[in-house]
Design an enzyme around this catalytic site. Sequence first.
Site, PDB file in Angstrom:
ATOM      1  N   ASP A 160     -34.145  79.724  51.024  1.00 46.79           N
ATOM      2  CA  ASP A 160     -34.942  79.928  49.814  1.00 46.79           C
ATOM      3  C   ASP A 160     -34.114  80.647  48.754  1.00 46.79           C
ATOM      4  OD1 ASP A 160     -37.392  78.950  51.157  1.00 46.79           O
ATOM      5  OD2 ASP A 160     -37.084  80.744  52.363  1.00 46.79           O
ATOM      6  N   HIS A 188     -41.534  82.749  54.482  1.00 47.01           N
ATOM      7  CA  HIS A 188     -40.891  81.447  54.258  1.00 47.01           C
ATOM      8  C   HIS A 188     -41.990  80.385  54.275  1.00 47.01           C
ATOM      9  CE1 HIS A 188     -38.352  77.976  54.403  1.00 47.01           C
ATOM     10  NE2 HIS A 188     -38.927  77.599  55.526  1.00 47.01           N
TER      11      HIS A 188
END
Length: 326
Positions: A160, A188
């Site tokens: 990410d 996440h």
Amino acid sequence: MGKNPVTVTVTGAGGQIAYAALFRIAAGDMLGPDQPVALKLLEIPEGVRAAEGVALELTDSAFPLLQNVEVTTDIAAGFDGTNVALLVGARPRTKGMERGDLLEANGGIFAPQGRAINDYAASDVRVLVVGNPANTNALIAQRNAPDVPAERFTALTRLDHNRAAGILAEHVGAPVADVEGVSVWGNHSPTQYPDLTHATVGGRPAYEVADPEWIRGPYVERVAKRGAEIIEVRGSSSAASAAGASIDHIRDWVLGTGERWTSVALPSEGWYGVPEGLVCSFPARSSGGRWSVVEDLSMDEFSAGKLAASVAELEAERDAVEELLG
Ligand code: NAX
């Protein structure tokens, strides 16, 4: 005299992320160009032939740093003496499966793996959970490994982080190496918060280089849902970028980040008001083989609200697996 080999266990070794990671690990990209490695590939019976095939290709690659490759379906053997464990194998979400079912199915994987790490791994073991839901799987594993310091259990939000840097760089037409100070907070999952409050591009604040409306709207949305975008465009989920981010994560953890920070999900010690123990993504630096969260970053109301929403999701996930938490 050469260094002793580091033992690296990769679960889900027959899968696509492992296929993109193992050759780079064996080539020295993760632990350095002078660090020999011994690989343990842990699979379930359905995946073991694929892992055996990868082992054949590793042999055929004749990597000078690669000391040994062992393929196993035995969880104790898979973690015996391991220094670095990449927990990639997980139960994917299938049609009609609720998030609760997914958490439970994965609990059945990560609780025994945590216990095996506790009982068989080397005393300096470092664990990175990649398999989703990564944060909560890491929490389950950590809570089942009471003799291992909690900080040794982490989950992957580096992908990410890398996405957040890459998408910003592309948007403003700068090289990604010019981007610093990105932070990914939370889970996440699509609730994650890629935060550019302290980010710079070539030394200039991101909030000056790009439109604040874009930063807080379409940008956050695109980074948080990048996984789905990849599936739609590529036809299957992120593999090489996930493998690369896993390698970045372990390399930075072991060899250090220097002054730049990255993002890592690790058990909270109460930082930024995140409940203790929750495996949450924070900005962090590493030195001497330890992560330290970047504390005292200013956070406005918008950012605090985004973090709180993602933390609420993590708490709900934790509560859904309460009975697996040892
Ligand atoms: P694949 O389906 O290609 O491979 C998974 C492999 O894991 C299979 O070979 C399977 O046999 C094996 N496996 C399942 N249970 C196991 C167990 N108990 N022990 C050992 N091996 C086991 O999936 P892949 O694309 O490699 O993705 C792996 C995981 O990464 C998934 O859970 C996926 O959701 C997750 N991801 C996490 C990301 C992150 O940033 N944290 C990003 C990429 C990825 O989506």
